[in-house]
Structure formats: C-alpha cells, structure tokens
Design a protein around this motif. Structure first.
Motif, PDB file in Angstrom:
ATOM      1  N   SER A  99     -13.832  10.134 -68.107  1.00 20.33           N
ATOM      2  CA  SER A  99     -14.391   9.003 -67.206  1.00 20.33           C
ATOM      3  C   SER A  99     -14.226   7.848 -67.723  1.00 20.33           C
ATOM      4  N   PRO A 100     -13.753   6.546 -67.366  1.00 21.79           N
ATOM      5  CA  PRO A 100     -13.682   5.326 -67.933  1.00 21.79           C
ATOM      6  C   PRO A 100     -14.966   4.880 -68.516  1.00 21.79           C
TER       7      PRO A 100
ATOM      8  N   LEU B 120     -19.647  19.231 -67.384  1.00 21.56           N
ATOM      9  CA  LEU B 120     -19.304  17.705 -67.587  1.00 21.56           C
ATOM     10  C   LEU B 120     -18.894  16.975 -66.243  1.00 21.56           C
ATOM     11  N   ALA B 121     -18.162  17.780 -65.401  1.00 23.70           N
ATOM     12  CA  ALA B 121     -18.088  17.237 -64.123  1.00 23.70           C
ATOM     13  C   ALA B 121     -19.156  16.926 -63.214  1.00 23.70           C
ATOM     14  N   ALA B 122     -20.026  17.590 -63.455  1.00 22.28           N
ATOM     15  CA  ALA B 122     -21.238  17.444 -62.462  1.00 22.28           C
ATOM     16  C   ALA B 122     -21.966  16.082 -62.889  1.00 22.28           C
ATOM     17  N   ALA B 123     -21.867  16.009 -64.222  1.00 16.69           N
ATOM     18  CA  ALA B 123     -22.507  14.756 -64.870  1.00 16.69           C
ATOM     19  C   ALA B 123     -21.776  13.345 -64.867  1.00 16.69           C
TER      20      ALA B 123
ATOM     21  N   ASP C 112      -7.546  12.177 -59.229  1.00 18.63           N
ATOM     22  CA  ASP C 112      -7.297  11.726 -58.089  1.00 18.63           C
ATOM     23  C   ASP C 112      -8.689  10.887 -57.511  1.00 18.63           C
ATOM     24  N   GLU C 113      -9.617  11.236 -58.436  1.00 16.63           N
ATOM     25  CA  GLU C 113     -10.880  10.679 -57.981  1.00 16.63           C
ATOM     26  C   GLU C 113     -11.392   9.581 -58.936  1.00 16.63           C
ATOM     27  N   GLU C 114     -10.651   9.081 -59.816  1.00 15.91           N
ATOM     28  CA  GLU C 114     -10.746   8.066 -60.652  1.00 15.91           C
ATOM     29  C   GLU C 114     -11.192   6.769 -60.261  1.00 15.91           C
ATOM     30  N   VAL C 115     -12.149   6.236 -60.772  1.00 15.79           N
ATOM     31  CA  VAL C 115     -12.646   4.984 -60.416  1.00 15.79           C
ATOM     32  C   VAL C 115     -11.840   3.939 -61.020  1.00 15.79           C
ATOM     33  N   THR C 116     -11.327   2.779 -60.087  1.00 16.24           N
ATOM     34  CA  THR C 116     -10.638   1.690 -60.609  1.00 16.24           C
ATOM     35  C   THR C 116     -11.426   0.665 -60.938  1.00 16.24           C
TER      36      THR C 116
END
Length: 94
Positions: free
Chosen positions: A12-13, A79-82, A89-93
């Motif tokens: 995650s960014p 880690l995905a759940a957190a 394809d779900e990245e937040v821009t």
C-alpha cells in the motif's frame, strides 16, 4: 490459495516498512496499524510484490520453497486484511 497466488498485489502507498533484525515493522499511516513482519523472507516477498506479475513469482524470487507457499499466503491474507498490501487493481491513487 491458488487464486491469490496468481493475483497482482503491491505494498500500500500508505505503508512504510522499517527494517528490523527479525524482519520489519509495517506502519500504515492511514489506519495507524502497526504490524510485525517476523521473517526477512516475508519482507522480501512484500517488497517484491510490485515488481512481479503475481504473488507466486514474488515468492519464488524471494527464495521461498513451494512447499511453504501456503503459510506465506496465509500471512499475506492477514496483511491484505489490514490494508498493508493491496491488489494492484484496487490501488488508491492520491
């Protein structure tokens, strides 16, 4: 498990990894969660996710034996759940 292995993921960014002797600390600046990545190999997988087409390749590139993939996928699910890792394809821009 097989489905996640063939999916594209990334760190995650909003997360920063801080190296530690045991692996790394992952801090999410958005939800303020702190997680411990207790294996250097898991840190290598997480760092390599963005550069690989899917998790299976990230695991192989980090030197994880195939017989251990399921335990790493379980850790990656946590880690995905957190929100530490995200499907690409779900990245937040921002």
């Amino acid at each position: 498990m097989a489905a996640m292995l063939d999916e594209p993921w990334t760190l995650s960014p909003s997360v920063r990894l801080r190296p530690e002797p045991f692996g790394a600390l992952a801090y999410h600046f958005g939800n303020r969660k702190l997680m411990f990545l207790k294996r250097p190999e898991l840190v290598a997988v997480v760092r390599g996710l963005a550069e690989q087409p899917h998790i299976r390749c990230a695991l192989a590139c980090a030197g994880v034996p195939e017989r251990q993939f399921s335990s790493y996928v379980a850790a990656l699910r946590g880690l995905a759940a957190a929100d530490v890792i995200l499907r690409r394809d779900e990245e937040v821009t921002a």
